[in-house]
Design a protein around this motif. Structure first.
Motif, PDB file in Angstrom:
ATOM      1  N   MET A 285     -13.125  -4.050  -1.016  1.00 19.19           N
ATOM      2  CA  MET A 285     -13.998  -2.938  -1.394  1.00 19.19           C
ATOM      3  C   MET A 285     -13.209  -1.865  -2.143  1.00 19.19           C
ATOM      4  O   MET A 285     -13.760  -1.125  -2.956  1.00 19.19           O
ATOM      5  CB  MET A 285     -14.650  -2.345  -0.154  1.00 19.19           C
ATOM      6  CG  MET A 285     -15.579  -3.306   0.582  1.00 19.19           C
ATOM      7  SD  MET A 285     -17.054  -3.739  -0.363  1.00 19.19           S
ATOM      8  CE  MET A 285     -17.957  -2.172  -0.325  1.00 19.19           C
ATOM      9  N   SER A 286     -11.928  -1.754  -1.839  1.00 16.75           N
ATOM     10  CA  SER A 286     -11.011  -0.862  -2.553  1.00 16.75           C
ATOM     11  C   SER A 286      -9.618  -1.453  -2.421  1.00 16.75           C
ATOM     12  O   SER A 286      -9.377  -2.292  -1.547  1.00 16.75           O
ATOM     13  CB  SER A 286     -11.061   0.565  -1.987  1.00 16.75           C
ATOM     14  OG  SER A 286     -10.821   0.561  -0.593  1.00 16.75           O
ATOM     15  N   LEU A 287      -8.709  -1.026  -3.277  1.00 13.40           N
ATOM     16  CA  LEU A 287      -7.406  -1.672  -3.360  1.00 13.40           C
ATOM     17  C   LEU A 287      -6.320  -0.902  -2.621  1.00 13.40           C
ATOM     18  O   LEU A 287      -6.314   0.327  -2.603  1.00 13.40           O
ATOM     19  CB  LEU A 287      -6.994  -1.833  -4.825  1.00 13.40           C
ATOM     20  CG  LEU A 287      -7.818  -2.838  -5.628  1.00 13.40           C
ATOM     21  CD1 LEU A 287      -7.418  -2.784  -7.101  1.00 13.40           C
ATOM     22  CD2 LEU A 287      -7.631  -4.251  -5.079  1.00 13.40           C
ATOM     23  N   PRO A 288      -5.349  -1.623  -2.023  1.00 11.21           N
ATOM     24  CA  PRO A 288      -4.229  -0.973  -1.337  1.00 11.21           C
ATOM     25  C   PRO A 288      -3.196  -0.449  -2.322  1.00 11.21           C
ATOM     26  O   PRO A 288      -3.265  -0.717  -3.533  1.00 11.21           O
ATOM     27  CB  PRO A 288      -3.649  -2.103  -0.486  1.00 11.21           C
ATOM     28  CG  PRO A 288      -3.937  -3.340  -1.285  1.00 11.21           C
ATOM     29  CD  PRO A 288      -5.284  -3.094  -1.931  1.00 11.21           C
ATOM     30  N   ALA A 289      -2.206   0.255  -1.808  1.00 13.90           N
ATOM     31  CA  ALA A 289      -1.234   0.940  -2.665  1.00 13.90           C
ATOM     32  C   ALA A 289      -0.323  -0.021  -3.419  1.00 13.90           C
ATOM     33  O   ALA A 289       0.134   0.291  -4.515  1.00 13.90           O
ATOM     34  CB  ALA A 289      -0.394   1.903  -1.826  1.00 13.90           C
ATOM     35  N   THR A 290      -0.030  -1.199  -2.843  1.00 16.06           N
ATOM     36  CA  THR A 290       0.943  -2.086  -3.469  1.00 16.06           C
ATOM     37  C   THR A 290       0.429  -3.509  -3.613  1.00 16.06           C
ATOM     38  O   THR A 290      -0.458  -3.951  -2.855  1.00 16.06           O
ATOM     39  CB  THR A 290       2.254  -2.141  -2.652  1.00 16.06           C
ATOM     40  OG1 THR A 290       1.999  -2.793  -1.390  1.00 16.06           O
ATOM     41  CG2 THR A 290       2.797  -0.738  -2.396  1.00 16.06           C
ATOM     42  N   TYR A 291       1.027  -4.231  -4.539  1.00 16.54           N
ATOM     43  CA  TYR A 291       0.715  -5.647  -4.720  1.00 16.54           C
ATOM     44  C   TYR A 291       1.083  -6.442  -3.482  1.00 16.54           C
ATOM     45  O   TYR A 291       0.392  -7.400  -3.105  1.00 16.54           O
ATOM     46  CB  TYR A 291       1.484  -6.195  -5.927  1.00 16.54           C
ATOM     47  CG  TYR A 291       1.466  -7.705  -6.008  1.00 16.54           C
ATOM     48  CD1 TYR A 291       0.329  -8.388  -6.413  1.00 16.54           C
ATOM     49  CD2 TYR A 291       2.600  -8.445  -5.647  1.00 16.54           C
ATOM     50  CE1 TYR A 291       0.307  -9.777  -6.465  1.00 16.54           C
ATOM     51  CE2 TYR A 291       2.585  -9.823  -5.696  1.00 16.54           C
ATOM     52  CZ  TYR A 291       1.442 -10.483  -6.105  1.00 16.54           C
ATOM     53  OH  TYR A 291       1.426 -11.860  -6.150  1.00 16.54           O
ATOM     54  N   SER A 292       2.164  -6.048  -2.804  1.00 12.27           N
ATOM     55  CA  SER A 292       2.603  -6.759  -1.614  1.00 12.27           C
ATOM     56  C   SER A 292       1.497  -6.818  -0.570  1.00 12.27           C
ATOM     57  O   SER A 292       1.212  -7.885  -0.005  1.00 12.27           O
ATOM     58  CB  SER A 292       3.849  -6.076  -1.021  1.00 12.27           C
ATOM     59  OG  SER A 292       4.205  -6.657   0.208  1.00 12.27           O
TER      60      SER A 292
ATOM     61  N   LEU B 260      -0.597   7.924  -9.336  1.00 14.43           N
ATOM     62  CA  LEU B 260      -0.673   6.828  -8.375  1.00 14.43           C
ATOM     63  C   LEU B 260       0.148   7.120  -7.123  1.00 14.43           C
ATOM     64  O   LEU B 260      -0.218   6.731  -6.009  1.00 14.43           O
ATOM     65  CB  LEU B 260      -0.194   5.522  -9.011  1.00 14.43           C
ATOM     66  CG  LEU B 260      -1.147   4.856 -10.003  1.00 14.43           C
ATOM     67  CD1 LEU B 260      -0.443   3.728 -10.730  1.00 14.43           C
ATOM     68  CD2 LEU B 260      -2.381   4.319  -9.282  1.00 14.43           C
ATOM     69  N   GLU B 261       1.278   7.799  -7.297  1.00 12.10           N
ATOM     70  CA  GLU B 261       2.187   8.057  -6.181  1.00 12.10           C
ATOM     71  C   GLU B 261       1.899   9.374  -5.474  1.00 12.10           C
ATOM     72  O   GLU B 261       2.384   9.601  -4.360  1.00 12.10           O
ATOM     73  CB  GLU B 261       3.636   8.072  -6.683  1.00 12.10           C
ATOM     74  CG  GLU B 261       4.111   6.730  -7.237  1.00 12.10           C
ATOM     75  CD  GLU B 261       5.488   6.824  -7.866  1.00 12.10           C
ATOM     76  OE1 GLU B 261       6.002   7.960  -7.987  1.00 12.10           O
ATOM     77  OE2 GLU B 261       6.041   5.769  -8.235  1.00 12.10           O
ATOM     78  N   SER B 262       1.118  10.237  -6.105  1.00 15.57           N
ATOM     79  CA  SER B 262       0.915  11.585  -5.566  1.00 15.57           C
ATOM     80  C   SER B 262       0.153  11.561  -4.237  1.00 15.57           C
ATOM     81  O   SER B 262      -0.766  10.775  -4.027  1.00 15.57           O
ATOM     82  CB  SER B 262       0.135  12.441  -6.576  1.00 15.57           C
ATOM     83  OG  SER B 262      -0.138  13.716  -6.032  1.00 15.57           O
ATOM     84  N   THR B 263       0.577  12.450  -3.347  1.00 17.05           N
ATOM     85  CA  THR B 263      -0.123  12.632  -2.067  1.00 17.05           C
ATOM     86  C   THR B 263      -0.896  13.947  -2.045  1.00 17.05           C
ATOM     87  O   THR B 263      -1.330  14.396  -0.983  1.00 17.05           O
ATOM     88  CB  THR B 263       0.883  12.624  -0.901  1.00 17.05           C
ATOM     89  OG1 THR B 263       1.861  13.661  -1.108  1.00 17.05           O
ATOM     90  CG2 THR B 263       1.580  11.270  -0.801  1.00 17.05           C
ATOM     91  N   SER B 264      -1.060  14.580  -3.199  1.00 14.27           N
ATOM     92  CA  SER B 264      -1.759  15.864  -3.256  1.00 14.27           C
ATOM     93  C   SER B 264      -3.233  15.685  -2.911  1.00 14.27           C
ATOM     94  O   SER B 264      -3.795  14.587  -2.996  1.00 14.27           O
ATOM     95  CB  SER B 264      -1.641  16.474  -4.655  1.00 14.27           C
ATOM     96  OG  SER B 264      -2.410  15.740  -5.593  1.00 14.27           O
ATOM     97  N   ALA B 265      -3.860  16.788  -2.549  1.00 14.33           N
ATOM     98  CA  ALA B 265      -5.278  16.753  -2.174  1.00 14.33           C
ATOM     99  C   ALA B 265      -6.140  16.284  -3.340  1.00 14.33           C
ATOM    100  O   ALA B 265      -7.095  15.517  -3.160  1.00 14.33           O
ATOM    101  CB  ALA B 265      -5.719  18.125  -1.691  1.00 14.33           C
ATOM    102  N   LYS B 266      -5.821  16.745  -4.548  1.00 12.88           N
ATOM    103  CA  LYS B 266      -6.615  16.373  -5.723  1.00 12.88           C
ATOM    104  C   LYS B 266      -6.481  14.883  -6.034  1.00 12.88           C
ATOM    105  O   LYS B 266      -7.464  14.223  -6.401  1.00 12.88           O
ATOM    106  CB  LYS B 266      -6.201  17.216  -6.932  1.00 12.88           C
ATOM    107  CG  LYS B 266      -6.494  18.708  -6.776  1.00 12.88           C
ATOM    108  CD  LYS B 266      -7.981  18.963  -6.568  1.00 12.88           C
ATOM    109  CE  LYS B 266      -8.278  20.443  -6.413  1.00 12.88           C
ATOM    110  NZ  LYS B 266      -9.717  20.692  -6.152  1.00 12.88           N
TER     111      LYS B 266
ATOM    112  N   PHE C 239     -10.979  -2.801   3.594  1.00 18.06           N
ATOM    113  CA  PHE C 239     -11.281  -1.416   3.226  1.00 18.06           C
ATOM    114  C   PHE C 239     -10.006  -0.582   3.339  1.00 18.06           C
ATOM    115  O   PHE C 239      -9.000  -1.040   3.914  1.00 18.06           O
ATOM    116  CB  PHE C 239     -12.367  -0.837   4.142  1.00 18.06           C
ATOM    117  CG  PHE C 239     -11.932  -0.706   5.589  1.00 18.06           C
ATOM    118  CD1 PHE C 239     -11.292   0.442   6.040  1.00 18.06           C
ATOM    119  CD2 PHE C 239     -12.163  -1.737   6.494  1.00 18.06           C
ATOM    120  CE1 PHE C 239     -10.874   0.552   7.363  1.00 18.06           C
ATOM    121  CE2 PHE C 239     -11.742  -1.631   7.816  1.00 18.06           C
ATOM    122  CZ  PHE C 239     -11.091  -0.480   8.253  1.00 18.06           C
ATOM    123  N   GLN C 240     -10.056   0.662   2.826  1.00 17.71           N
ATOM    124  CA  GLN C 240      -8.910   1.566   2.905  1.00 17.71           C
ATOM    125  C   GLN C 240      -9.200   2.828   3.713  1.00 17.71           C
ATOM    126  O   GLN C 240      -8.290   3.438   4.265  1.00 17.71           O
ATOM    127  CB  GLN C 240      -8.451   1.980   1.493  1.00 17.71           C
ATOM    128  CG  GLN C 240      -8.173   0.831   0.552  1.00 17.71           C
ATOM    129  CD  GLN C 240      -7.103  -0.110   1.074  1.00 17.71           C
ATOM    130  OE1 GLN C 240      -6.073   0.330   1.589  1.00 17.71           O
ATOM    131  NE2 GLN C 240      -7.344  -1.413   0.962  1.00 17.71           N
TER     132      GLN C 240
END
Length: 451
Positions: free
Chosen positions: A394-401, A280-286, A331-332
């Motif tokens: 349509m898609s969810l953001p990184a945090t509940y906030s 969830l926290e990773s910023t890797s390409a995969k 959207f994200q």
């Protein structure tokens, strides 16, 4: 016409005044009316509290804050500072106004121009946006803090998903008093143990010590003013999840990206929850590919022009299930936005985006059926309740906030209907896991607001 505060707003006003205007975290519900509460306080004791500097998201300063100042009927003078337009020499004398507004994105450009001792009160709206101690905006805010008698931090979601960031947020308010240290390293050592480390020894994640979460939340409550919204103000929302199964090709690509990500991130002793959190926290390409596939597409090298849709289930749901009424669509990704706009155009649905400077007005006057936005562009302080009562993620953001703040754009005082929040997601994906993680942060915020 005099402004009449709700009982809950007046109690915050009175508590700050009775305690001598101390620095506080105002952990108040999103629809509480925080701006009007603080502005009325500034107006009631201008000699002690003004001039004040307000750091807020740009659109919020230009709409919510200024609108509430006008409600006070001229009791406060104000100026909007835009570093891109304001000449440096104009700031050196410090403007002769009661309230100066600057944005979270450019206030650091004004930092060197503010005379020490001129401003008495610092107000940081949505202070949870400034919690990373390594960011330029946090460092600029830290350098500013010493020039003020007090700081009031405002947020509707005081408990972050990552509690290691609590120190950074609270330091801007009380300069380390709550957690008993002016050093983030001491805070981390007290409440956390190192989790994942790089081969160089640099710690990149932490795990909470036993009992640390509750202790931190109690300490946070001690520096906070907490209130519930009056019944007359209260507007909530209901969340409805629409879950889809991945298409075979989508699932194959997703599993491949996940396996490759796990190989990069997994360390000896990691359990399923550890791996999920790292993904969830990773910023890797995969990991980025996994998030894209959770939405229904993937692209090469982050280029939206190369986006390939491996599942149109979400777009089909938008087309056949949600059009026809007033709809706020979040959207994200740019590729996702472009696909949404294509659907709206094909169906002959009127819409606007935040690129239009009149987007909020058009939406609230119901001149368009849909407002399409990235949550970061409108999720703080914007009043959109007159334009509709239905939200589609349509898609969810990184945090509940961010999720909660986005929903509260419609679930605000003045809303006349029940607010429905619809979430589209694929099962067994990072997006599914993220929705589950929201619940933990929600519980923390609910606990704080109940104190």
């Amino acid at each position: 016409m005099p402004i009449t505060l709700y009982d809950s707003q007046k109690s915050v006003h009175d508590q700050l005044k009775e305690e001598g205007y101390p620095s506080k975290l105002l952990a108040l519900p999103t629809n509480f009316g925080k701006t009007l509460t603080l502005l009325s306080l500034l107006a009631s004791d201008k000699e002690e509290l003004t001039p004040a500097l307000v750091i807020a998201p740009k659109r919020v300063s230009e709409t919510s804050w200024t609108a509430d100042i006008e409600k006070l009927g001229g009791d406060l003078t104000y100026q909007l500072f835009d570093a891109r337009k304001q000449k440096q020499r104009d700031m050196e004398a410090s403007p002769d106004v009661d309230v100066l507004f600057t944005s979270v994105h450019n206030f650091q450009k004004a930092a060197d121009l503010i005379e020490e001792g001129h401003f008495k009160t610092l107000i940081i709206d949505e202070i949870d946006l400034m919690k990373s101690t390594t960011s330029a905006r946090w460092k600029a805010a830290k350098s500013l803090r010493k020039h003020f008698d007090r700081c009031w931090g405002m947020t509707g979601t005081a408990v972050p998903s990552d509690l290691t960031t609590l120190w950074g947020m609270t330091y801007l308010i009380d300069e380390g008093q709550t957690f008993g240290t002016r050093r983030v390293a001491d805070f981390l050592h007290r409440f956390f143990v190192p989790g994942h480390s790089l081969p160089s020894g640099v710690v990149v994640s932490y795990e909470e010590k036993a009992g640390a979460r509750q202790e931190m939340l109690h300490m946070l409550a001690s520096m906070s003013i907490v209130r519930q919204t009056d019944e007359a103000q209260a507007v909530g929302y209901e969340v409805y999840e629409h879950v889809f199964q991945m298409e075979p090709q989508q699932k194959k690509l997703y599993r491949t990206a996940m396996q490759e990500s796990i190989q990069l991130l997994k360390r000896p002793g990691d359990g399923e929850e550890d791996i999920e959190q790292k993904l969830l926290e990773s910023t890797s390409a995969k990991a980025s590919i996994m998030r894209q596939l959770s939405t229904g597409f993937h692209m090469e090298d982050g280029d939206p022009k190369t986006a390939q849709w491996v599942s149109t289930k979400k777009l089909d749901a938008l087309r056949w299930g949600f059009l026809g009424g007033q709809l706020l669509i979040f959207f994200q990704y740019i590729a996702e936005r472009d696909a949404i706009l294509r659907v709206l155009e094909e169906e002959g649905i009127s819409y606007t985006t935040v690129k239009d400077k009149d987007a909020v007005a058009k939406w609230n006057r119901r001149e368009v059926s849909c407002l399409v936005a990235h949550p970061a562009s409108i999720s703080h302080g914007m009043n959109l309740q007159w334009g509709g009562s239905t939200i589609l993620w349509m898609s969810l953001p990184a945090t509940y906030s961010i999720f909660h703040q986005g929903n509260m754009r419609l679930a605000r005082k003045g809303q006349t209907q029940g607010v429905e929040v619809h979430v589209l997601k694929f099962s067994c994906t990072l997006e599914d896991a993220r929705a589950s993680r929201y619940e933990r942060q929600k519980l923390g915020n609910d606990w704080l607001l109940s104190q």
